[in-house]
Scaffold this motif. Sequence first.
Motif, PDB file in Angstrom:
ATOM      1  N   SER A  70      38.164 -13.664   1.978  1.00  0.00           N
ATOM      2  CA  SER A  70      37.348 -14.272   3.037  1.00  0.00           C
ATOM      3  C   SER A  70      38.080 -15.445   3.686  1.00  0.00           C
ATOM      4  O   SER A  70      37.966 -15.677   4.893  1.00  0.00           O
ATOM      5  N   GLU A  80      38.557 -13.282  16.202  1.00  0.00           N
ATOM      6  CA  GLU A  80      38.073 -11.880  16.316  1.00  0.00           C
ATOM      7  C   GLU A  80      36.658 -11.745  15.755  1.00  0.00           C
ATOM      8  O   GLU A  80      35.794 -11.088  16.346  1.00  0.00           O
ATOM      9  N   ILE A  81      36.391 -12.405  14.622  1.00  0.00           N
ATOM     10  CA  ILE A  81      35.042 -12.332  14.018  1.00  0.00           C
ATOM     11  C   ILE A  81      34.012 -12.963  14.947  1.00  0.00           C
ATOM     12  O   ILE A  81      32.907 -12.449  15.142  1.00  0.00           O
ATOM     13  N   LEU A  82      34.368 -14.139  15.521  1.00  0.00           N
ATOM     14  CA  LEU A  82      33.417 -14.781  16.438  1.00  0.00           C
ATOM     15  C   LEU A  82      33.167 -13.916  17.665  1.00  0.00           C
ATOM     16  O   LEU A  82      32.039 -13.843  18.171  1.00  0.00           O
ATOM     17  N   LYS A  84      33.309 -10.606  17.802  1.00  0.00           N
ATOM     18  CA  LYS A  84      32.427  -9.508  17.390  1.00  0.00           C
ATOM     19  C   LYS A  84      30.986  -9.978  17.241  1.00  0.00           C
ATOM     20  O   LYS A  84      30.045  -9.278  17.578  1.00  0.00           O
ATOM     21  N   ARG A  85      30.832 -11.209  16.735  1.00  0.00           N
ATOM     22  CA  ARG A  85      29.473 -11.741  16.555  1.00  0.00           C
ATOM     23  C   ARG A  85      28.780 -11.930  17.908  1.00  0.00           C
ATOM     24  O   ARG A  85      27.604 -11.579  18.074  1.00  0.00           O
ATOM     25  N   ARG A  86      29.532 -12.492  18.876  1.00  0.00           N
ATOM     26  CA  ARG A  86      28.943 -12.662  20.210  1.00  0.00           C
ATOM     27  C   ARG A  86      28.609 -11.311  20.841  1.00  0.00           C
ATOM     28  O   ARG A  86      27.557 -11.143  21.472  1.00  0.00           O
ATOM     29  N   GLN A  87      29.484 -10.322  20.648  1.00  0.00           N
ATOM     30  CA  GLN A  87      29.216  -8.985  21.185  1.00  0.00           C
ATOM     31  C   GLN A  87      27.979  -8.376  20.539  1.00  0.00           C
ATOM     32  O   GLN A  87      27.147  -7.754  21.213  1.00  0.00           O
ATOM     33  N   ALA A  88      27.833  -8.550  19.216  1.00  0.00           N
ATOM     34  CA  ALA A  88      26.655  -8.015  18.519  1.00  0.00           C
ATOM     35  C   ALA A  88      25.375  -8.690  19.003  1.00  0.00           C
ATOM     36  O   ALA A  88      24.333  -8.044  19.163  1.00  0.00           O
ATOM     37  N   GLN A  89      25.442 -10.010  19.270  1.00  0.00           N
ATOM     38  CA  GLN A  89      24.252 -10.699  19.785  1.00  0.00           C
ATOM     39  C   GLN A  89      23.871 -10.180  21.172  1.00  0.00           C
ATOM     40  O   GLN A  89      22.689  -9.995  21.473  1.00  0.00           O
TER      41      GLN A  89
END
Length: 504
Positions: A70, A80-82, A84-89
């Motif tokens: 992690s 990249e994780i952030l 993906k998180r914004r895209q998921a929201q």
Amino acid sequence: MTSAYILIAAVLLLGGVLAILGDHLGSKVGKSRLRLFKLRPRQTAIAATFLTGVSIAATTLGILFATSQSLRQGVFRLDEILAKRRQAQRELEQARDKLQKLEERQQTTNRDYQHAQSKLDRTSKQLDKLQSQVASLRSERQSLVAERDRLANKIESLDGKLKQREQKIAQQQQKLEASRNRLQELQGRQEQLKAQIEQREQKIAQQQQKLQATRDRLQALREQQQQLKAQIEQRDNKIAQLDEQIAQKNETLKQRQARLQDLQQELSLLQRRASRFRQEYQTLRRGDVVLPKDRVLASAITRIEKSSDAQQIVDKLLQEANKRAYRATRPNNNQVDERVIAITKAQVKNLRQKISDGREYVLQIRSDGNYVMGEDKVGVFTIVAPNKQIFGAGEAISTVSIDTEQMGRSQLQNRLDRLLSAAKFRARRSGILGDVRVETGTLALTNFFERLNQASAGQFDRIQAQAAQPAETAGPLELKLVALKDGKVVFSSSELGTNSPQAS
């Protein structure tokens, strides 16, 4: 979480050990006055201490990156994780909007369905008139479909032209962008490029005007297409409704035909029963019936724990049934020396298989007809039913209405007889194989009837037969008779007599 604590403790411990070693190494180097790369002893000690610190940091980071996936992802893939998180929201918000729109559309559809249902009721009255209009509507629908196809082809061609013009505009815009970039690079040719840009912008404006006119025309054609689609859908709905009504009429006709076939089969069954009753009547005329139809010859409640015990129980039950049938048809012979009941091996085998599953069963062997004295054989049939609770205490079994003001004594008697017959019929239908009798016997039944006969007008409006106590399949079912007024008990048979129970 525990592994993280262990990792932090290990890193702290390793850092402390390396710091001690670095300090010890620096002291040794300083005391021994070593020289590296022609440096002075003091500078050599500083370099050794620096290298030790760098080793501490590198070792710590190496341990963290090697043991924590992690942490590696957080350091190297955080962006990249952030993302993906914004895209998921964003996708979640779009899904919520779509869900809300779908719910609103469902509510609108429900209202339209209710409105259409009310229209269907009114349209059903006009079925005969609308059937004559189906042919004309269908021909009109075909013409509308042809018109729709023609407009669709025209819209497709206009869409193609529109795409071509958009491509041209995109090319012009690309050229304009290139010209602007070149304008910034070539300051000396600004005036000439300005003239060219203005000419191209004018051309673009003209193309955009043409594009807007084409879009307006396309929008008008689309609206016309939607209107035609709505008209076609309305006609299709009318035709579908008429077809559905015709199908309902056909279904009703099929049901009536099926009902007629059922009645014919029932008539045939009744004719066969009448023939059998005539045969039994001839039998009754030849002599006195000593063994009536459906007489219980043997009965038992049993639970088979071992499959080997089933044969013994069935044989014992058959012996008891044979003894009763023999004594009934041969009353002058007390010794049972032959078998008179007629039962097949398949019936006996089926009986053993049914009771061998470990549950509690009620077994009965009954006569299948009327038999006179001296009969050679007595036909029998078996009844096997799980012994379970059929009625609970106080459960209503049958109810009849009573009007004491309008009924005389004979009518009250008929009502009471009907109540008891209905209770017995429901008990048999529900699976009660034992006796059905009044709770406290003849005296309570007589007193209950006299109380009904003497009651004033309007004192009660119904009489009801209830289960006096829980009743199982094996029976008996004891009935409690109750007089009711607006659902409340006025009096009951259990309050009026305590004689021994008697079969109703």
